[in-house]
Motif scaffolding. Sequence first.
Motif, PDB file in Angstrom:
ATOM      1  N   ALA A  87       0.799  -1.160   0.196  1.00 54.42           N
ATOM      2  CA  ALA A  87      -0.010   0.113  -0.141  1.00 54.42           C
ATOM      3  C   ALA A  87       0.887   1.364  -0.089  1.00 54.42           C
ATOM      4  O   ALA A  87       1.983   1.249   0.215  1.00 54.42           O
ATOM      5  CB  ALA A  87      -0.898  -0.119   1.183  1.00 54.42           C
ATOM      6  N   ILE A  88       0.356   2.369  -0.777  1.00 57.14           N
ATOM      7  CA  ILE A  88       1.209   3.429  -0.831  1.00 57.14           C
ATOM      8  C   ILE A  88       0.355   4.642  -0.280  1.00 57.14           C
ATOM      9  O   ILE A  88      -0.878   5.029  -0.357  1.00 57.14           O
ATOM     10  CB  ILE A  88       1.292   3.941  -2.293  1.00 57.14           C
ATOM     11  N   LYS A  89       1.157   5.588   0.733  1.00 57.36           N
ATOM     12  CA  LYS A  89       0.698   6.698   1.291  1.00 57.36           C
ATOM     13  C   LYS A  89       0.364   7.858   0.241  1.00 57.36           C
ATOM     14  O   LYS A  89       1.190   7.874  -0.528  1.00 57.36           O
ATOM     15  CB  LYS A  89       1.767   7.221   2.336  1.00 57.36           C
ATOM     16  N   ASP A  90      -0.802   8.205   0.310  1.00 52.30           N
ATOM     17  CA  ASP A  90      -1.367   8.948  -0.742  1.00 52.30           C
ATOM     18  C   ASP A  90      -0.622  10.422  -0.708  1.00 52.30           C
ATOM     19  O   ASP A  90      -1.197  11.433  -1.114  1.00 52.30           O
ATOM     20  CB  ASP A  90      -3.133   9.298  -0.567  1.00 52.30           C
ATOM     21  N   LEU A  91       0.647  10.551  -0.426  1.00 50.42           N
ATOM     22  CA  LEU A  91       1.479  11.677  -0.580  1.00 50.42           C
ATOM     23  C   LEU A  91       2.371  11.358  -1.407  1.00 50.42           C
ATOM     24  O   LEU A  91       3.156  12.314  -1.843  1.00 50.42           O
ATOM     25  CB  LEU A  91       2.101  12.126   0.898  1.00 50.42           C
ATOM     26  N   ILE A  92       2.478  10.222  -1.976  1.00 49.66           N
ATOM     27  CA  ILE A  92       3.747  10.025  -3.121  1.00 49.66           C
ATOM     28  C   ILE A  92       2.939   9.656  -4.122  1.00 49.66           C
ATOM     29  O   ILE A  92       2.181   8.756  -4.513  1.00 49.66           O
ATOM     30  CB  ILE A  92       4.196   8.557  -2.673  1.00 49.66           C
ATOM     31  N   VAL A  93       3.582  10.440  -5.441  1.00 47.70           N
ATOM     32  CA  VAL A  93       2.835  10.552  -6.354  1.00 47.70           C
ATOM     33  C   VAL A  93       2.946   9.179  -7.155  1.00 47.70           C
ATOM     34  O   VAL A  93       3.806   8.724  -7.352  1.00 47.70           O
ATOM     35  CB  VAL A  93       3.040  11.663  -7.663  1.00 47.70           C
ATOM     36  N   THR A  94       1.725   8.601  -7.792  1.00 44.42           N
ATOM     37  CA  THR A  94       1.708   7.145  -8.646  1.00 44.42           C
ATOM     38  C   THR A  94       0.941   7.501  -9.760  1.00 44.42           C
ATOM     39  O   THR A  94      -0.404   7.880  -9.924  1.00 44.42           O
ATOM     40  CB  THR A  94       1.119   6.562  -7.666  1.00 44.42           C
ATOM     41  N   LYS A  95       1.472   7.400 -10.907  1.00 37.08           N
ATOM     42  CA  LYS A  95       0.887   7.350 -12.457  1.00 37.08           C
ATOM     43  C   LYS A  95      -0.346   6.353 -12.454  1.00 37.08           C
ATOM     44  O   LYS A  95       0.152   5.191 -11.982  1.00 37.08           O
ATOM     45  CB  LYS A  95       1.968   7.205 -13.341  1.00 37.08           C
ATOM     46  N   GLY A  96      -1.363   7.023 -12.815  1.00 39.15           N
ATOM     47  CA  GLY A  96      -2.484   5.935 -13.058  1.00 39.15           C
ATOM     48  C   GLY A  96      -3.075   5.784 -11.738  1.00 39.15           C
ATOM     49  O   GLY A  96      -4.230   5.240 -11.992  1.00 39.15           O
ATOM     50  N   GLN A  97      -3.012   6.523 -10.800  1.00 38.55           N
ATOM     51  CA  GLN A  97      -3.740   6.515  -9.591  1.00 38.55           C
ATOM     52  C   GLN A  97      -4.144   7.764  -9.151  1.00 38.55           C
ATOM     53  O   GLN A  97      -3.085   8.730  -9.403  1.00 38.55           O
ATOM     54  CB  GLN A  97      -3.091   5.630  -8.414  1.00 38.55           C
ATOM     55  N   GLU A 107      -7.980  17.081  -5.246  1.00 35.84           N
ATOM     56  CA  GLU A 107      -9.191  16.060  -5.134  1.00 35.84           C
ATOM     57  C   GLU A 107      -9.298  15.444  -6.680  1.00 35.84           C
ATOM     58  O   GLU A 107      -9.137  16.191  -7.524  1.00 35.84           O
ATOM     59  CB  GLU A 107     -10.521  16.554  -4.970  1.00 35.84           C
ATOM     60  N   GLY A 108      -8.962  14.238  -7.058  1.00 31.64           N
ATOM     61  CA  GLY A 108      -9.159  13.381  -8.150  1.00 31.64           C
ATOM     62  C   GLY A 108      -7.772  13.603  -9.091  1.00 31.64           C
ATOM     63  O   GLY A 108      -7.731  13.246 -10.180  1.00 31.64           O
ATOM     64  N   TRP A 109      -6.710  14.443  -8.426  1.00 35.50           N
ATOM     65  CA  TRP A 109      -5.641  14.639  -9.394  1.00 35.50           C
ATOM     66  C   TRP A 109      -4.875  13.537  -9.746  1.00 35.50           C
ATOM     67  O   TRP A 109      -4.707  12.684  -8.900  1.00 35.50           O
ATOM     68  CB  TRP A 109      -4.772  15.638  -8.562  1.00 35.50           C
ATOM     69  N   MET A 110      -4.421  13.262 -11.109  1.00 36.03           N
ATOM     70  CA  MET A 110      -3.687  11.955 -11.330  1.00 36.03           C
ATOM     71  C   MET A 110      -2.333  12.633 -11.791  1.00 36.03           C
ATOM     72  O   MET A 110      -2.110  13.390 -12.711  1.00 36.03           O
ATOM     73  CB  MET A 110      -4.408  11.457 -12.678  1.00 36.03           C
ATOM     74  N   SER A 111      -1.214  12.132 -11.229  1.00 40.20           N
ATOM     75  CA  SER A 111      -0.013  12.502 -11.466  1.00 40.20           C
ATOM     76  C   SER A 111       0.728  11.951 -12.795  1.00 40.20           C
ATOM     77  O   SER A 111       0.170  10.663 -13.463  1.00 40.20           O
ATOM     78  CB  SER A 111       0.809  11.701 -10.549  1.00 40.20           C
ATOM     79  N   PRO A 112       1.220  12.907 -13.667  1.00 35.88           N
ATOM     80  CA  PRO A 112       1.532  12.428 -14.829  1.00 35.88           C
ATOM     81  C   PRO A 112       2.871  11.546 -14.745  1.00 35.88           C
ATOM     82  O   PRO A 112       3.588  11.046 -16.049  1.00 35.88           O
ATOM     83  CB  PRO A 112       1.972  13.531 -15.697  1.00 35.88           C
ATOM     84  N   TYR A 113       3.631  11.302 -13.493  1.00 38.07           N
ATOM     85  CA  TYR A 113       4.640  10.807 -13.574  1.00 38.07           C
ATOM     86  C   TYR A 113       5.029   9.884 -11.950  1.00 38.07           C
ATOM     87  O   TYR A 113       3.837   9.825 -11.178  1.00 38.07           O
ATOM     88  CB  TYR A 113       6.012  11.610 -13.616  1.00 38.07           C
ATOM     89  N   ASP A 114       5.729   8.936 -12.082  1.00 39.97           N
ATOM     90  CA  ASP A 114       5.846   8.167 -10.718  1.00 39.97           C
ATOM     91  C   ASP A 114       7.007   8.768  -9.756  1.00 39.97           C
ATOM     92  O   ASP A 114       8.118   9.386 -10.295  1.00 39.97           O
ATOM     93  CB  ASP A 114       6.190   6.898 -11.277  1.00 39.97           C
ATOM     94  N   ALA A 115       6.843   8.747  -8.655  1.00 39.04           N
ATOM     95  CA  ALA A 115       7.910   9.069  -7.783  1.00 39.04           C
ATOM     96  C   ALA A 115       8.993   8.108  -8.115  1.00 39.04           C
ATOM     97  O   ALA A 115       8.814   6.845  -8.420  1.00 39.04           O
ATOM     98  CB  ALA A 115       7.269   8.966  -6.165  1.00 39.04           C
ATOM     99  N   THR A 116      10.318   8.089  -7.531  1.00 38.70           N
ATOM    100  CA  THR A 116      11.191   7.119  -7.924  1.00 38.70           C
ATOM    101  C   THR A 116      11.003   6.074  -6.938  1.00 38.70           C
ATOM    102  O   THR A 116      11.328   4.926  -7.540  1.00 38.70           O
ATOM    103  CB  THR A 116      12.363   8.117  -7.202  1.00 38.70           C
ATOM    104  N   VAL A 117      10.487   6.127  -5.589  1.00 42.50           N
ATOM    105  CA  VAL A 117      10.347   4.666  -5.129  1.00 42.50           C
ATOM    106  C   VAL A 117       9.180   3.939  -5.634  1.00 42.50           C
ATOM    107  O   VAL A 117       9.076   2.753  -5.693  1.00 42.50           O
ATOM    108  CB  VAL A 117       9.750   5.385  -3.451  1.00 42.50           C
ATOM    109  N   ILE A 118       8.154   4.555  -6.444  1.00 40.61           N
ATOM    110  CA  ILE A 118       7.119   3.967  -7.068  1.00 40.61           C
ATOM    111  C   ILE A 118       7.899   3.347  -8.346  1.00 40.61           C
ATOM    112  O   ILE A 118       7.562   2.194  -8.583  1.00 40.61           O
ATOM    113  CB  ILE A 118       5.996   4.632  -7.563  1.00 40.61           C
TER     114      ILE A 118
END
Length: 517
Positions: A87-97, A107-118
């Motif tokens: 599971a991923i804390k919702d402070l870490i950007v995740t593409k597609g989620q 609210e509802g924002w979808m990141s265009p990129y993944d964090a390095t840890v992701i």
Amino acid sequence: MVNNSVTDLIRLSAAELAAKLRSGEATSVQAVQAHLDRIAEVDGTLNAFLHVNAEEALAVAAEVDAIRAAGGAEAEALHPLAGVPIAIKDLIVTKGQPTTAASKMLEGWMSPYDATVIEKIRAAKLPMLGKTNLDEFAMGSSTEHSAYGVTRNPWNTNRIPGGSGGGSAAAVAAFEAPLALGTDTGGSIRQPGAVTGTVGVKPTYGAVSRYGAIAMASSLDQIGPVSRTVLDSALLQELIGGHDPKDSTSLPNALEGLVAAAQEGASGDLKGLRVGVIKELQGEGYQEGVQARFNESLELLKSAGAEIVEVSCPNFKYALGAYYLIMPSEVSSNLAKFDGVRYGHRVLPEEGPVTIERVMAATRAAGFGDEVKRRIILGTYALSAGYYDAYYGSAQKVRTLIQRDFDAAFEQADVLISPTAPTVAFELGANDNDPLAMYLNDVATIPANLAGVPGITVPGGLSENLPVGIQFLAPAYEDARLYRAGAALETLLEKQWGHSLISQAPAIESASVAQEA
């Protein structure tokens, strides 16, 4: 024959589950589905997840199963944790989620990129179950300041799960996930770990890339693992750690030997290890039951061969005050971009002309919660002309004194020890009208963030039928010492109890009805 018992699979540690996946005793699809079923069963009460990522998680699990079934070099090259859900804390950007930071502003924002840890999680093929709840923009110690509702503690659903990472800790404690990622700015991994009976680690500052973690206070923030065992946290930190050219604060070399240290510590032998008891982080202000469990842990460590010494860190008494000047100052800077013009939802003023200034004011009034507004205002004041030296400048000087206290203490001891939090989990709403009482929950965890040193919390027993956490701190870059000491205490306590602490959580099995009870 493959055993697909939901109860069996969700109660395994990450390391145990990984072993079953490698041996063919279970499949990753079964493991992921078991955890998704658990989320469906209990999360209506706990509210640990803000988003469940079922389709993608099952697809990744099926891919891992297919690679293992085919065998060969590709199967041999799979990461040891491949197929184990997280599971991923919702402070870490995740593409597609969605990535909301638990705020209406995103609210509802979808990141265009993944964090390095992701990126590393994806490369290792760990199915991501979804995004977990937190205090808005990580500001809080109880996960009561989320725009999407409070998270409840699986041990007692009328109690807080800690914060800001209460969602990740509650998910792991309730067997909704074997692993989770959190972020720790002043204790936001360790304090939730303490009150939910889980293991949480704040690595050395820079040991894990912060690229893609929505910044709260950049000089304090650190991504780290949440798990149910010390070994699991070591496995996860080794996976997500290492240098990242996209993060200017990233350490040049990866920290090694974490898993080996945890395995060594699991023997319960601590001969030659000097454990420093921090005089200023115990006694007055700590609940009697918390202090009692701490004292019992010291006796166990001593019986295992550790040398117990008392150390004094006199400037730790100023850590809380310094933190609550430095952190809000950095918050006011980092959150300035969320204004409805550059980032965030845009809210137009209801009346009068539509100017940039009025749009920003309307957006921030509607998009930020009370705690976020409080810290922005405090930080802006501390940085303002005429007050900078008196407040922010003085706090940075105290920070230097705290770092020197750590340096002196580590000349006398290999690791330091304290209770992780001064109390067990308090009731939801208990501190609604007293922000200062809420801030005091971080009194033992904040010094590590100010100094950049690593810290771990391990379950230390129960008080009032609620978990107590024991914290170890080590010098910067010496995270392996934490894993050795933490695993040893974990082993010693489980031998004494005859079981793991988390297996005794009374509300977990009936979480869906616990609130009514």
